[in-house]
Design a protein around this motif. Structure first.
Motif, PDB file in Angstrom:
ATOM      1  N   GLY A 230      53.265  60.653  69.707  1.00  0.00           N
ATOM      2  CA  GLY A 230      53.686  59.732  68.662  1.00  0.00           C
ATOM      3  C   GLY A 230      55.192  59.626  68.509  1.00  0.00           C
ATOM      4  N   SER A 231      55.583  58.648  67.740  1.00  0.00           N
ATOM      5  CA  SER A 231      57.011  58.391  67.524  1.00  0.00           C
ATOM      6  C   SER A 231      57.688  59.618  66.912  1.00  0.00           C
ATOM      7  CB  SER A 231      57.169  57.192  66.586  1.00  0.00           C
ATOM      8  OG  SER A 231      58.461  57.203  66.024  1.00  0.00           O
ATOM      9  N   PRO A 232      58.814  60.041  67.474  1.00  0.00           N
ATOM     10  CA  PRO A 232      59.513  61.197  66.918  1.00  0.00           C
ATOM     11  C   PRO A 232      60.261  60.865  65.632  1.00  0.00           C
ATOM     12  CG  PRO A 232      60.692  60.334  68.832  1.00  0.00           C
ATOM     13  CD  PRO A 232      59.445  59.528  68.691  1.00  0.00           C
ATOM     14  N   THR A 233      60.455  59.570  65.341  1.00  0.00           N
ATOM     15  CA  THR A 233      61.299  59.206  64.196  1.00  0.00           C
ATOM     16  C   THR A 233      60.507  58.837  62.947  1.00  0.00           C
ATOM     17  OG1 THR A 233      61.267  56.846  64.691  1.00  0.00           O
ATOM     18  CG2 THR A 233      62.939  58.163  65.830  1.00  0.00           C
ATOM     19  N   GLY A 234      59.199  58.658  63.092  1.00  0.00           N
ATOM     20  CA  GLY A 234      58.421  58.188  61.938  1.00  0.00           C
ATOM     21  C   GLY A 234      58.419  56.680  61.830  1.00  0.00           C
ATOM     22  N   LEU A 235      59.148  56.010  62.702  1.00  0.00           N
ATOM     23  CA  LEU A 235      59.111  54.550  62.781  1.00  0.00           C
ATOM     24  C   LEU A 235      58.840  54.172  64.237  1.00  0.00           C
ATOM     25  CD1 LEU A 235      62.142  53.509  60.545  1.00  0.00           C
ATOM     26  CD2 LEU A 235      59.705  53.123  60.089  1.00  0.00           C
ATOM     27  N   PRO A 236      58.295  52.995  64.460  1.00  0.00           N
ATOM     28  CA  PRO A 236      58.021  52.603  65.848  1.00  0.00           C
ATOM     29  C   PRO A 236      59.305  52.627  66.681  1.00  0.00           C
ATOM     30  CG  PRO A 236      57.032  51.035  64.299  1.00  0.00           C
ATOM     31  CD  PRO A 236      57.887  51.947  63.499  1.00  0.00           C
ATOM     32  N   THR A 237      59.210  53.227  67.857  1.00  0.00           N
ATOM     33  CA  THR A 237      60.380  53.258  68.752  1.00  0.00           C
ATOM     34  C   THR A 237      60.165  52.376  69.972  1.00  0.00           C
ATOM     35  OG1 THR A 237      59.527  55.181  69.946  1.00  0.00           O
ATOM     36  CG2 THR A 237      60.971  55.615  68.066  1.00  0.00           C
ATOM     37  N   GLY A 238      58.915  52.067  70.275  1.00  0.00           N
ATOM     38  CA  GLY A 238      58.634  51.239  71.455  1.00  0.00           C
ATOM     39  C   GLY A 238      58.133  49.862  71.032  1.00  0.00           C
ATOM     40  N   ALA A 239      57.797  49.065  72.048  1.00  0.00           N
ATOM     41  CA  ALA A 239      57.352  47.683  71.797  1.00  0.00           C
ATOM     42  C   ALA A 239      56.038  47.674  71.029  1.00  0.00           C
ATOM     43  CB  ALA A 239      57.175  46.955  73.125  1.00  0.00           C
ATOM     44  N   VAL A 240      55.901  46.694  70.136  1.00  0.00           N
ATOM     45  CA  VAL A 240      54.597  46.443  69.492  1.00  0.00           C
ATOM     46  C   VAL A 240      53.766  45.636  70.480  1.00  0.00           C
ATOM     47  CG1 VAL A 240      53.413  45.202  67.656  1.00  0.00           C
ATOM     48  CG2 VAL A 240      55.422  46.604  67.132  1.00  0.00           C
ATOM     49  N   VAL A 241      52.638  46.201  70.904  1.00  0.00           N
ATOM     50  CA  VAL A 241      51.839  45.539  71.940  1.00  0.00           C
ATOM     51  C   VAL A 241      50.630  44.784  71.368  1.00  0.00           C
ATOM     52  CG1 VAL A 241      52.531  47.081  73.795  1.00  0.00           C
ATOM     53  CG2 VAL A 241      50.590  47.705  72.337  1.00  0.00           C
ATOM     54  N   ALA A 242      50.312  45.039  70.105  1.00  0.00           N
ATOM     55  CA  ALA A 242      49.191  44.306  69.496  1.00  0.00           C
ATOM     56  C   ALA A 242      49.304  44.423  67.983  1.00  0.00           C
ATOM     57  CB  ALA A 242      47.849  44.890  69.959  1.00  0.00           C
ATOM     58  N   ALA A 243      48.895  43.363  67.287  1.00  0.00           N
ATOM     59  CA  ALA A 243      48.931  43.393  65.821  1.00  0.00           C
ATOM     60  C   ALA A 243      47.917  42.398  65.281  1.00  0.00           C
ATOM     61  CB  ALA A 243      50.326  43.028  65.314  1.00  0.00           C
ATOM     62  N   GLY A 244      47.501  42.614  64.057  1.00  0.00           N
ATOM     63  CA  GLY A 244      46.572  41.678  63.446  1.00  0.00           C
ATOM     64  C   GLY A 244      46.431  41.942  61.954  1.00  0.00           C
ATOM     65  N   ASP A 245      46.055  40.891  61.203  1.00  0.00           N
ATOM     66  CA  ASP A 245      45.889  41.029  59.749  1.00  0.00           C
ATOM     67  C   ASP A 245      44.527  41.607  59.414  1.00  0.00           C
ATOM     68  OD1 ASP A 245      48.346  39.891  59.289  1.00  0.00           O
ATOM     69  OD2 ASP A 245      47.535  37.844  59.311  1.00  0.00           O
ATOM     70  N   LEU A 246      44.498  42.410  58.375  1.00  0.00           N
ATOM     71  CA  LEU A 246      43.227  42.918  57.878  1.00  0.00           C
ATOM     72  C   LEU A 246      42.591  41.872  56.987  1.00  0.00           C
ATOM     73  CD1 LEU A 246      44.253  46.543  56.956  1.00  0.00           C
ATOM     74  CD2 LEU A 246      42.288  45.971  58.385  1.00  0.00           C
ATOM     75  N   ARG A 247      41.321  41.623  57.215  1.00  0.00           N
ATOM     76  CA  ARG A 247      40.623  40.679  56.347  1.00  0.00           C
ATOM     77  C   ARG A 247      39.194  41.125  56.116  1.00  0.00           C
ATOM     78  NH1 ARG A 247      41.307  35.703  60.524  1.00  0.00           N
ATOM     79  NH2 ARG A 247      40.051  34.565  59.055  1.00  0.00           N
ATOM     80  N   GLY A 248      38.634  40.688  55.035  1.00  0.00           N
ATOM     81  CA  GLY A 248      37.242  41.030  54.763  1.00  0.00           C
ATOM     82  C   GLY A 248      36.337  40.254  55.704  1.00  0.00           C
ATOM     83  N   ILE A 249      35.207  40.839  56.052  1.00  0.00           N
ATOM     84  CA  ILE A 249      34.282  40.078  56.887  1.00  0.00           C
ATOM     85  C   ILE A 249      33.032  39.755  56.108  1.00  0.00           C
ATOM     86  CG2 ILE A 249      35.101  40.854  59.098  1.00  0.00           C
ATOM     87  CD1 ILE A 249      32.792  42.826  59.219  1.00  0.00           C
TER      88      ILE A 249
END
Lengths: 190, 238
Positions: free
Chosen positions: B219-238
């Motif tokens: 995991g990230s040593p800094t507590g924040l992302p250090t590398g590229a974001v490779v995927a993301a999405g919004d949480l929604r109810g189904i």
């Protein structure tokens, strides 16, 4: 209309409803999820009726094509979503079964028989209260009539099939089944 | 009323019983087809049919679950959309497509595990689950995440894409205008779970976004992302 809201566990029902409504808006992600959540059950419907895996796989594909094309009709019916989905699957499978019988009536049914496994726990997708009520009403019918109703629903038997299996004339079978259905309706409305 | 070629008994029961016969599918093909056509223009008959479908639905418990092969979904996508769910589809990629299909099966199993218990009475966990599809056009990484607020568990189903050698995927929750907060390194596997500590649970809700970044192992040593974001999405109810 049976109201989904009054069924126990209606939140699962709500989830499937909202997936179908999103599919009606051409949301492919919702379509993928709906497939993941319901394809096992709908494939089970096709497999039970057709008793042939490759055919059931073709049928379930047709089922999801219909779901994609007709999802906008779902909200109109006001039905519970599994009821709507299973009706599409049964229609598709029975349709295919009838065509196959027409095309290849020479093939003995025995050659196509596949034992289906007992329903697993994951198959218990129907609210228990509703199930017990219908089970109770079906158990009030004579055994052979209850078997005829179930054979038609689960195995896709036609009047002709049922008459042959129960060794009664076609007219008699039709009278049996219609009276049984009327009794079921009365019993459920009690 | 009917052209079944069977003499109707006197107590024929009218349209409603015809609707029941249509639902069961017991009528000869021609009669069945005629009734199907009638459904379109006859709202009253359509309602009777729907009511019978609902009445008989509990019988559907008799249908055992099956597992269609992954090729079914792939062919379905090609049929409807002209391409499989994610990208290339033939020759060299065949094995990849198959592998994705297998991941899909795992997703199905996973979603059944979370979704179907909801169909049975379950007074305990009544908070609605949230789902997010994590992807990005610039990468082939695709996960489906389902969050169960009742148990504070994020279920992740791996659909495609792997971290570069010597790197790991880390999952973050992002609330608008705030710094990402790590939910942990994603273990390898087709369907994995991350159990969140209580303080983290309050951050995961509708409107939040989940994201996956490429990080050093552990995991990230800094507590924040250090590398590229490779995927993301919004949480929604189904």
């Amino acid at each position: 209309m049976r109201d989904a809201e009054t069924m126990p566990g209606s939140s699962g029902t709500d989830q499937i409803s909202s997936l179908i409504l999103r599919v009606a808006l051409r949301d492919r992600q919702a379509f993928d999820l709906l497939y993941q959540v319901t394809s096992g059950k709908l494939f089970g419907v096709c497999l039970r009726v057709l008793r042939n895996r490759p055919e059931a796989e073709e049928a379930v594909q047709d089922v999801f094509v219909k779901i994609w094309l007709k999802a906008d009709r779902f909200s109109v019916t006001g039905q519970s979503p599994m009821s709507w989905l299973i009706a599409i699957a049964r229609n598709q499978a029975i349709d295919r079964l009838r065509k196959r019988r027409d095309a290849a009536s020479a093939i003995g049914d025995a050659a196509l028989e596949v034992r289906d496994p007992a329903p697993g726990p994951e198959a218990r997708s129907i609210a228990t209260g509703e199930r017990h009520r219908l089970d109770g009403c079906i158990s009030e019918l004579e055994d052979d009539r209850a078997a005829a109703v179930k054979g038609a629903y689960l195995d896709g038997y036609s009047y002709a099939d049922l008459a042959a299996r129960h060794r009664v004339p076609l007219n008699t079978m039709r009278t049996w089944l219609r009276r049984s259905l009327l009794r079921l309706r009365e019993c459920l409305e009690r | 009323m009917s052209t079944v070629g069977i003499d109707l008994p006197d107590d024929s029961g009218g349209d409603d019983i015809l609707a029941a016969e249509f639902v069961l599918g017991v009528l000869p093909a021609d009669d069945h087809a005629a009734l199907e056509r009638r459904l379109d223009g006859d709202a009253g008959f359509a309602r009777q049919v729907a009511a019978w479908q609902d009445r008989l639905l509990p019988l559907a418990d008799g249908f055992a679950e099956g597992h269609p092969s992954p090729a079914v979904k792939r062919d379905l996508d090609i049929r409807l959309f002209g391409q499989a769910a994610s990208g290339p589809r033939a020759g060299f990629w065949e094995s990849l497509a198959l592998w994705r299909g297998l991941a899909g099966i795992a997703t199905a199993a996973f979603l059944f595990a979370v979704a179907l218990p909801r169909l049975a009475p379950d007074p305990a966990a009544d908070q609605a689950r949230l789902v997010a599809s994590l992807a990005d056009q610039a990468s082939d990484v695709h996960y489906v995440a389902v969050y169960d607020p009742g148990h504070g568990v994020v279920g992740l189903s791996h659909l495609s894409g792997n971290p570069a050698a010597g790197r790991a995927f880390e999952l973050w929750v992002v609330q608008a205008g705030q710094a990402p907060v790590s939910l942990g390194v994603i273990p390898a596997g087709a369907a994995v779970h991350l159990t969140l500590d209580s303080p983290l649970r309050t951050l995961v809700g509708t409107g939040a976004q989940l994201a996956i970044s490429l990080e050093p192992p552990g995991g990230s040593p800094t507590g924040l992302p250090t590398g590229a974001v490779v995927a993301a999405g919004d949480l929604r109810g189904i």
